[in-house]
Motif scaffolding. Structure first.
Motif, PDB file in Angstrom:
ATOM      1  N   GLY A 113      -6.210  -2.040   1.148  1.00  0.00           N
ATOM      2  CA  GLY A 113      -5.306  -2.971   1.139  1.00  0.00           C
ATOM      3  C   GLY A 113      -5.311  -3.964   2.219  1.00  0.00           C
ATOM      4  O   GLY A 113      -4.930  -5.157   2.122  1.00  0.00           O
TER       5      GLY A 113
ATOM      6  N   VAL B 132       0.747  -1.218  -0.029  1.00  0.00           N
ATOM      7  CA  VAL B 132      -0.049  -0.155  -0.156  1.00  0.00           C
ATOM      8  C   VAL B 132       0.912   1.285   0.070  1.00  0.00           C
ATOM      9  O   VAL B 132       1.886   1.336   1.084  1.00  0.00           O
ATOM     10  CB  VAL B 132      -0.760   0.024   1.353  1.00  0.00           C
TER      11      VAL B 132
ATOM     12  N   TYR C 259       1.014   4.693   0.909  1.00  0.00           N
ATOM     13  CA  TYR C 259       0.273   5.534   2.033  1.00  0.00           C
ATOM     14  C   TYR C 259       0.473   6.791   2.115  1.00  0.00           C
ATOM     15  O   TYR C 259       1.714   7.336   2.151  1.00  0.00           O
ATOM     16  CB  TYR C 259       0.120   4.838   3.309  1.00  0.00           C
TER      17      TYR C 259
END
Length: 116
Positions: A20, A5, A7
């Motif tokens: 995710g 992921v 982020y």
């Protein structure tokens, strides 16, 4: 294999992280979270192994960091968040997202946050 992921401390980043985690549960795998900006997320997922990383380089190429990490950890999927855009803005995808989508060797899922 792992779900990776990308982020950032934004609504888009939160949406990517939530998706995710759900995808990792579905696939019975772990999640690696690359924090591209902001604070580390607080992840309450006892049923999914989560590893939080920050880029180890000082260059501003977030897409490159994500793609390199995907190769390093043999990610099976990358999840990124996208901003909502105007009709004209929809013609142009953000450069970082576009680079990830075009250069990734694994599937990429791009998610948007739910409308407020």
């Amino acid at each position: 294999m792992t779900v990776l992921v990308g982020y950032a401390e934004t609504p888009e980043g939160a949406a990517a992280l939530a998706f995710g985690l759900e995808e990792a549960r579905r696939r019975s795998t772990g999640v690696a979270v690359l924090v591209m900006s902001g604070a580390d997320p607080e992840v309450a997922a006892d049923d999914v192994p989560v590893e939080v990383r920050r880029p180890d380089r000082n260059e501003p190429d977030a897409a490159g960091w994500l793609l390199d990490l995907a190769a390093e950890i043999s990610a099976e999927l990358i999840v990124i968040g996208l901003r909502r855009r105007s009709p004209v803005g929809k013609l142009l995808l953000g450069s970082q997202a576009q680079q990830i989508l075009l250069q990734s060797r694994v599937p990429v899922i791009a998610v948007k946050p739910r409308p407020a």
